[in-house]
Design a protein around this motif. Structure first.
Motif, PDB file in Angstrom:
ATOM      1  N   UNK A 155      -2.612  -0.534   8.551  1.00  0.00           N
ATOM      2  CA  UNK A 155      -2.165  -0.635   7.150  1.00  0.00           C
ATOM      3  C   UNK A 155      -3.271  -1.217   6.272  1.00  0.00           C
ATOM      4  N   UNK A 156      -3.922  -2.262   6.738  1.00  0.00           N
ATOM      5  CA  UNK A 156      -5.002  -2.870   5.957  1.00  0.00           C
ATOM      6  C   UNK A 156      -6.184  -1.913   5.821  1.00  0.00           C
ATOM      7  N   UNK A 157      -6.508  -1.206   6.873  1.00  0.00           N
ATOM      8  CA  UNK A 157      -7.624  -0.256   6.856  1.00  0.00           C
ATOM      9  C   UNK A 157      -7.378   0.837   5.808  1.00  0.00           C
ATOM     10  N   UNK A 158      -6.197   1.451   5.863  1.00  0.00           N
ATOM     11  CA  UNK A 158      -5.888   2.546   4.937  1.00  0.00           C
ATOM     12  C   UNK A 158      -5.714   2.034   3.501  1.00  0.00           C
ATOM     13  N   UNK A 159      -5.140   0.835   3.364  1.00  0.00           N
ATOM     14  CA  UNK A 159      -4.966   0.268   2.030  1.00  0.00           C
ATOM     15  C   UNK A 159      -6.296  -0.031   1.360  1.00  0.00           C
ATOM     16  N   UNK A 160      -7.234  -0.610   2.129  1.00  0.00           N
ATOM     17  CA  UNK A 160      -8.556  -0.909   1.569  1.00  0.00           C
ATOM     18  C   UNK A 160      -9.339   0.371   1.278  1.00  0.00           C
ATOM     19  N   UNK A 161      -9.143   1.388   2.111  1.00  0.00           N
ATOM     20  CA  UNK A 161      -9.798   2.668   1.852  1.00  0.00           C
ATOM     21  C   UNK A 161      -9.295   3.277   0.543  1.00  0.00           C
ATOM     22  N   UNK A 162      -7.993   3.153   0.297  1.00  0.00           N
ATOM     23  CA  UNK A 162      -7.427   3.656  -0.966  1.00  0.00           C
ATOM     24  C   UNK A 162      -8.011   2.902  -2.157  1.00  0.00           C
ATOM     25  N   UNK A 219     -12.843  12.220  -5.530  1.00  0.00           N
ATOM     26  CA  UNK A 219     -12.652  10.811  -5.172  1.00  0.00           C
ATOM     27  C   UNK A 219     -11.201  10.386  -5.416  1.00  0.00           C
ATOM     28  N   UNK A 220     -10.635  10.826  -6.536  1.00  0.00           N
ATOM     29  CA  UNK A 220      -9.249  10.486  -6.855  1.00  0.00           C
ATOM     30  C   UNK A 220      -8.279  11.040  -5.825  1.00  0.00           C
ATOM     31  N   UNK A 221      -8.537  12.259  -5.363  1.00  0.00           N
ATOM     32  CA  UNK A 221      -7.674  12.858  -4.346  1.00  0.00           C
ATOM     33  C   UNK A 221      -7.757  12.093  -3.030  1.00  0.00           C
ATOM     34  N   UNK A 222      -8.954  11.641  -2.681  1.00  0.00           N
ATOM     35  CA  UNK A 222      -9.095  10.852  -1.458  1.00  0.00           C
ATOM     36  C   UNK A 222      -8.418   9.486  -1.602  1.00  0.00           C
ATOM     37  N   UNK A 223      -8.445   8.936  -2.800  1.00  0.00           N
ATOM     38  CA  UNK A 223      -7.747   7.672  -3.028  1.00  0.00           C
ATOM     39  C   UNK A 223      -6.251   7.834  -2.753  1.00  0.00           C
ATOM     40  N   UNK A 224      -5.684   8.934  -3.261  1.00  0.00           N
ATOM     41  CA  UNK A 224      -4.264   9.176  -2.991  1.00  0.00           C
ATOM     42  C   UNK A 224      -4.023   9.496  -1.520  1.00  0.00           C
ATOM     43  N   UNK A 225      -4.947  10.230  -0.900  1.00  0.00           N
ATOM     44  CA  UNK A 225      -4.817  10.532   0.529  1.00  0.00           C
ATOM     45  C   UNK A 225      -4.666   9.248   1.333  1.00  0.00           C
ATOM     46  N   UNK A 243      -3.809   6.288   0.183  1.00  0.00           N
ATOM     47  CA  UNK A 243      -2.580   5.607  -0.234  1.00  0.00           C
ATOM     48  C   UNK A 243      -1.363   6.242   0.438  1.00  0.00           C
ATOM     49  N   UNK A 244      -1.374   7.575   0.550  1.00  0.00           N
ATOM     50  CA  UNK A 244      -0.287   8.279   1.232  1.00  0.00           C
ATOM     51  C   UNK A 244      -0.243   7.903   2.713  1.00  0.00           C
ATOM     52  N   UNK A 245      -1.405   7.829   3.332  1.00  0.00           N
ATOM     53  CA  UNK A 245      -1.481   7.438   4.737  1.00  0.00           C
ATOM     54  C   UNK A 245      -1.004   5.992   4.911  1.00  0.00           C
ATOM     55  N   UNK A 283       1.585   3.403  -6.243  1.00  0.00           N
ATOM     56  CA  UNK A 283       1.581   4.635  -5.457  1.00  0.00           C
ATOM     57  C   UNK A 283       2.145   5.799  -6.262  1.00  0.00           C
ATOM     58  N   UNK A 284       3.238   5.569  -6.982  1.00  0.00           N
ATOM     59  CA  UNK A 284       3.846   6.627  -7.804  1.00  0.00           C
ATOM     60  C   UNK A 284       2.876   7.088  -8.896  1.00  0.00           C
ATOM     61  N   UNK A 285       2.143   6.139  -9.490  1.00  0.00           N
ATOM     62  CA  UNK A 285       1.146   6.502 -10.511  1.00  0.00           C
ATOM     63  C   UNK A 285       0.083   7.412  -9.903  1.00  0.00           C
TER      64      UNK A 285
END
Length: 222
Positions: free
Chosen positions: A54-61, A90-96, A98-100, A134-136
């Motif tokens: 969770x921390x890994x994916x959150x920081x990546x987002x 970059x924005x799409x990867x940020x959501x990716x 966040x989704x993960x 996340x919704x934004x």
């Protein structure tokens, strides 16, 4: 004459440079996905692997969100207008990420227990903040195509300005979620505030527009 020669010789990014930059972004992002998979199967996330993931994916987002918002200032500073074309990737990867991040929490932490998910959001304000952020990001991702941009017109920019809210809420969510070791989330929050300060004039105009729009709606006869 000298200044003209200097301006003419200034390096300018060409379409092929933007293509290679996008390839680089994809390559680095996929590398971090590979690291995530390898660390997961090799026990690299410690005694509580779910929290580690969770921390890994959150920081990546967060990192990719920061990079997304750094693109325009860097493009203006370097006089490289075409650089903004990498912003969507970059924005799409940020959501990716966040989704993960959300998927890991909902599946591995809460076992898809939707009633429990609702209770958690109500009882833990930092989850509500994360959900809003996340919704934004979801809405910005769904409206990121040129077709949607043309369809929405001026409303598209007003909608995408909500990224500033996500930029502020995301590190607050991170800071509020940790019980110890707050140094890193505080650094993220400082960086987010610096990015917002960098855009203070645009932010003021957007908030003013929101205020005017709200006043017009309340003043309309029923």
């Amino acid at each position: 004459m000298a200044s003209t020669s200097t301006n003419n010789s200034r390096f300018k990014l060409k379409p092929q440079h933007i293509t290679w930059l996008k390839v680089l972004i994809h390559s680095i992002s996929l590398l971090f996905v590979a690291i995530l998979i390898i660390q997961t199967f090799n026990g690299g996330f410690g005694a509580d692997p779910v929290k580690g993931i969770e921390h890994y994916t959150g920081k990546a987002a967060l990192n990719t969100l920061f990079l997304t918002l750094l693109t325009s200032p860097i493009a203006r500073w370097g006089k490289q207008a075409t650089l903004v074309k990498v912003r969507r990737v970059l924005g799409l990867y940020s959501f990716f990420w966040a989704l993960l991040h959300l998927t890991i929490y909902v599946s591995l932490d809460l076992g898809f227990d939707w009633a429990l998910i609702g209770e958690e959001i109500i009882q833990r304000p930092y989850l509500a903040i994360g959900a809003v952020s996340w919704v934004i990001l979801l809405l910005l991702t769904l409206t990121s195509t040129q077709k949607i941009q043309r369809k929405l017109g001026t409303r598209w920019q007003q909608l995408h300005n909500w990224v500033y809210v996500a930029l502020l809420l995301s590190p607050i969510h991170y800071l509020w979620s940790v019980k110890s070791g707050i140094t890193e989330p505080v650094i993220y929050l400082i960086v987010a505030c610096a990015l917002l300060y960098w855009r203070k004039d645009k932010l003021k105009r957007w908030l003013s527009q929101l205020g005017n729009s709200r006043n017009q709606k309340t003043s309309m006869p029923s």
